[in-house]
Enzyme design. Structure first.
Site, PDB file in Angstrom:
ATOM      1  N   GLU A   1       0.849  -1.190   0.000  1.00 65.92           N
ATOM      2  CA  GLU A   1       0.000   0.000   0.000  1.00 65.92           C
ATOM      3  C   GLU A   1       0.890   1.247   0.000  1.00 65.92           C
ATOM      4  OE1 GLU A   1      -3.498   1.734   2.960  1.00 65.92           O
ATOM      5  OE2 GLU A   1      -1.695   0.809   3.812  1.00 65.92           O
TER       6      GLU A   1
ATOM      7  N   LYS B   1      -9.727   0.410  -1.990  1.00 68.54           N
ATOM      8  CA  LYS B   1      -9.930   0.010  -0.597  1.00 68.54           C
ATOM      9  C   LYS B   1     -11.361   0.329  -0.173  1.00 68.54           C
ATOM     10  CE  LYS B   1      -7.707   0.662   3.947  1.00 68.54           C
ATOM     11  NZ  LYS B   1      -6.639   1.438   4.644  1.00 68.54           N
TER      12      LYS B   1
ATOM     13  N   CYS C   1      -4.338  -3.359   4.147  1.00 68.28           N
ATOM     14  CA  CYS C   1      -3.937  -2.874   5.472  1.00 68.28           C
ATOM     15  C   CYS C   1      -5.042  -3.018   6.516  1.00 68.28           C
ATOM     16  CB  CYS C   1      -3.462  -1.428   5.355  1.00 68.28           C
ATOM     17  SG  CYS C   1      -2.531  -0.832   6.801  1.00 68.28           S
TER      18      CYS C   1
END
Length: 534
Positions: free
Chosen positions: A293, A353, A404
């Protein structure tokens, strides 16, 4: 004249441990101190320490603190346990922005554990109370994972059990069943000790409570052993050779974004180094490459120089590469995006995301929060969430994507597997949090997810710790923090689904129902007691 000690009187004696008349005012601080200590033990059971077993005495001590307490006292003691647990666990949240956000987050999240303490106190006089108490804990975790602002499941008990004997239960019913087993065993240990003391006071122990205590300890252990066959790391669909790139960042903290081009160049350089080793025959050629990321915080769609750097690196390694980028459209919100970059073709697919981080990637109630910390203005433009499940087809391997923070959420990982993922990746950027325990806590989540869904998990991180995890939760290779590196490993590919994957939220719902049944039973008993009281 003789006096008979009833079991109820013995319980009361056990609850006060001598009472104020014997020890004076100091006894008022015994249970609050025990509650704080139980929270501290829970914290110590989490990574990077391999002390998973400390969760059992933590719950036993919490059970002692809450047993037979009134509801208000139960909430207060539970809140103290929450502070003892979450204050040290989440200290990394204030590393770059000061103590106020850390203390505010802890104060709010500890409310859920306070509510759990109230619930445990309410059910503690019921038969088989350890079962209901463990259910109450999972009810509180389920609520904490959903509200406010989409929830914050960091610190779920399951995430501290990556090295524990209960880990196979993740494949049975996910993190709720794993956490329930740990809490049940801990509460059962206290109940066993309580009954031993009862025997000393009365000379007899009721068989029902004794059986409940024994089963509360034995069933989780037996269940974990029975679930061992579900922990399978065989290659059902062959294998894939995967590379994870850790480029490192120029400096720590929030300002790492100020050197975005250096971060991109670092990841491109490591990829070219890997390509040189592949050409020299010292490293196997990867089927695909995973960047972390934020490895390119420069939008490659809007910046030709950034696109050229990425394209050169991908051509050099000659393998499809997943690049973490920040996309900045002319209007609307930013996107935290993973891009599938093919050699000779460029970007061919994207994943945005879906669960963006409140107060990190977007600021709820910005004007109000600014009263407490001007750091909110570091996030000048909010990120927006995507709405598509992330699964890339990389050289014939279906790779599930959880960026994440998403790894903490059950649904965000599970639905990539139900959409066909044979392997999982959790690209992350931990540079903001320096050398704190955050990266180890997140790595443990990925290990639990590996067992939960029986998939290998690859964790590429900007600054460490990057790792390759087999489906049984074993880390086969890893990097050091803040060290430029790359990992190349052959991992098994799997397509079968564990019971946890197939059942989804059903196990959690059943455990919440257990909690609701216990709380309802306790409330009904309290109402009857008031009606019959003179």
């Amino acid at each position: 004249m003789s006096t008979t000690i009833t079991p109820e009187a013995a319980d009361d004696a056990s609850a006060t441990d001598g009472g104020p008349r014997r020890f004076g005012r100091a006894t008022r601080f015994v249970r609050p101190g025990a509650a704080l200590l139980s929270g501290a033990l829970l914290y110590l059971s989490f990574p990077p320490r391999p002390l998973w077993w400390l969760a059992l005495p933590a719950f036993a001590l919490l059970g002692w603190s809450l047993y037979g307490r009134r509801l208000r006292a139960g909430f207060g003691l539970g809140y103290l346990a929450g502070l003892g647990f979450l204050l040290p666990l989440l200290v990394w949240t204030g590393g770059a922005v000061g103590a106020v956000p850390w203390l505010a987050l802890t104060a709010v999240e500890a409310l859920f554990i306070g509510a759990a303490g109230l619930g445990v106190a309410a059910v503690s006089r019921l038969p088989w109370w350890p079962v209901f108490a463990a259910g109450v804990w999972i009810l509180a975790e389920a609520a904490r994972a959903r509200v406010p602002f989409g929830g914050f499941p960091w610190g779920k008990i399951a995430f501290g059990q990556a090295d524990g004997i209960f880990l196979p239960l993740a494949a049975v019913g996910g993190t709720p069943v794993l956490g329930f087993a740990v809490a049940l065993c801990g509460f059962g240990l206290y109940e066993a000790v309580r009954l031993v003391r009862l025997h000393r006071a009365t000379g007899a122990v009721p068989r029902g409570p004794l059986a409940a205590a024994a089963l509360s300890v034995l069933l989780p252990v037996t269940g974990a052993l029975a679930a061992l066959p579900l922990v399978d790391d065989s290659a059902e669909d062959g294998t894939a050779t995967v590379a994870a790139i850790q480029g490192n960042v120029p400096r720590l903290g929030l300002d790492f974004n100020a050197q975005r081009r250096a971060v991109l160049d670092n990841h491109a350089a490591r990829t070219r180094e890997l390509a040189a080793e592949v050409e020299a025959g010292t490293k196997p050629k990867p089927d695909f490459v995973l960047w972390p990321e934020n490895s390119s915080d420069i939008d490659p769609y809007a910046n030709a120089d950034a696109a050229a750097v990425i394209d050169d690196a991908v051509r050099a390694v000659d393998a499809p590469t997943v690049v973490g980028a920040v996309l900045a459209p002319d209007t609307g919100k930013l996107r935290n995006t993973l891009i599938e970059w093919e050699p000779g073709k460029g970007p061919v697919a994207t994943y945005d995301k879906r669960h963006v981080q409140p107060f990190g990637e977007y600021i709820p109630m910005r004007s109000f929060v600014r009263l407490f910390s001007s750091d909110v203005d570091r996030v000048r433009r909010d990120f927006g969430p995507g709405n598509e499940v992330g699964v890339f087809d990389l050289a014939g391997t279906r790779v599930g994507l959880a960026t994440c923070y998403e790894a903490a959420f059950d649904w965000a990982v599970r639905d990539t597997v139900t959409h066909g993922a044979q392997l999982l990746t959790v690209p992350s950027n931990n540079a903001t949090f320096g050398r704190s325990e955050m990266t180890y806590q997140q790595l443990a989540m990925s290990r639990v997810r590996a067992v939960e869904h029986s998939r290998a998990v690859v964790v590429p991180v900007t600054s460490g710790v990057s790792a390759v995890i087999r489906p049984d939760g074993e880390i086969v290779s890893r990097t050091e923090m803040f060290t430029p590196a790359y990992l190349v490993e052959e991992v098994p590919l799997r397509s079968s689904q564990t019971p946890a994957t197939r059942l989804g939220t059903l196990p959690e719902a059943l455990l919440v129902a257990v909690a609701a049944a216990g709380l309802g039973w306790a409330a009904a008993r309290a109402v009857r007691a008031r009606r019959t009281r003179p």
